[in-house]
Design a protein around this motif. Structure first.
Motif, short mmCIF file in Angstrom:
data_model
loop_
_atom_site.label_atom_id
_atom_site.label_comp_id
_atom_site.label_asym_id
_atom_site.label_seq_id
_atom_site.Cartn_x
_atom_site.Cartn_y
_atom_site.Cartn_z
N LEU A 1 -1.71 3.58 5.88
CA LEU A 1 -1.13 2.78 4.80
C LEU A 1 -0.46 1.55 5.39
O LEU A 1 0.37 1.66 6.31
N TYR B 1 -7.42 5.64 1.33
CA TYR B 1 -6.86 5.14 2.59
C TYR B 1 -7.34 5.93 3.80
O TYR B 1 -6.88 5.69 4.91
N GLU C 1 0.83 -1.21 0.00
CA GLU C 1 0.00 0.00 0.00
C GLU C 1 0.86 1.25 0.00
O GLU C 1 0.58 2.21 -0.72
#
Length: 280
Positions: free
Chosen positions: A260, A252, A161
């Motif tokens: 993240l 996110y 991510e």
């Protein structure tokens, strides 16, 4: 006079990088807070222990260690004067009396032989000029049988991510300034487990385990972009570019902030009980 073997890192951490980390100490602590429990569970600090915190930065982990070692003490060592000033301010404000700080390069600093029961580091051991030499020096500082526990980044692959979300920043903003580039390169120096085992030659019970973390980058996408851009002050960012950056982080967002998923290695080892007095 403090001796720094890695002068490039000393320049970065006593210059723009260190000043930014000291100014945004709470932000950086939020990025790494998820690993604290795993790190200190592995370190198993006891009430009377003497703890050395390597690359202590603003001293968050030093203060955790000091609280755990309530009848002992904790020493934080770092090459960054700005971060150590922040560490001392926070330690005084929190009325912690068994924590002290030393500005030094842990690769070569003359720590007291067998002076510590535990060594910890939350992402501070990647910046040495010679990792093997540094870990030999740290081994000498531990009591025979003493415990080492540290975390360091796993490879920042494009599938993570963090890699996916932050790649756009590099594409739109260009490369970082030289000091930041030097710090980022060093952060990846222990991402290979084989490399970690090699530099820990002479230690025993070496274990390397993956630990996931959710790094908090900001309250929302706009706040996270403000923080990331603050690492390159003075760089003009057109409004359209900023909108693209915020949009890349919006997926996110949560009620807990922009989080993240990342990953680190948790590394533990011991100084052999029958180690030679000089650690070699």
């Amino acid at each position: 006079m403090t001796t720094f073997v890695n002068t490039r890192q000393a320049q970065a951490w006593n210059g723009s990088v260190g000043l930014h980390w000291a100014t945004h100490q709470q932000r950086y602590d939020a990025l790494l807070a998820d690993v604290n429990d795993a790190l200190f569970a592995a370190a198993a600090v006891r009430p009377a222990d003497r703890v050395l915190d390597v690359g202590c930065g603003a001293g968050t982990t030093t203060r955790i260690a000091a609280r755990l070692a309530a009848r002992g003490h904790a020493v934080g060592v770092d090459i960054s004067a700005p971060l150590l000033r922040r560490a001392q301010e926070l330690t005084a404000a929190e009325k912690i009396h068994n924590a002290t700080y030393t500005e030094a390069d842990a690769q070569v600093h003359a720590f007291p032989s067998c002076g510590y029961d535990v060594i910890v580091s939350r992402g501070g051991v990647m910046f040495f000029a010679d990792h093997a030499a540094a870990f030999r020096n740290l081994r000498r500082a531990l009591m025979p049988g003493g415990r080492l526990a540290f975390v360091c980044p796993q490879p920042a692959g494009p599938g993570t991510e963090e890699g996916q979300a932050l790649r756009l920043f590099g594409e739109l903003l260009g490369g970082p300034d030289p000091d930041t580039a030097a710090a980022l390169a060093a952060m990846a120096s222990l991402s290979d487990p084989d490399r970690i085992r090699a530099v820990l030659e002479g230690w025993e019970n070496v274990e390397i385990s993956p630990v996931s973390l959710d790094a908090v980058w900001g309250r929302d996408a706009a706040d996270a972009v403000d923080f990331i851009l603050s690492r390159s002050p003075g760089r003009p960012v057109p409004a359209g570019t900023r909108t693209m950056l915020e949009d890349s982080l919006r997926p996110y967002e949560s009620r807990l902030g922009v989080r993240l998923r990342g990953a680190v290695w948790l590394v533990t080892a011991n100084r052999p009980v029958r180690d030679k007095p000089d650690g070699d």
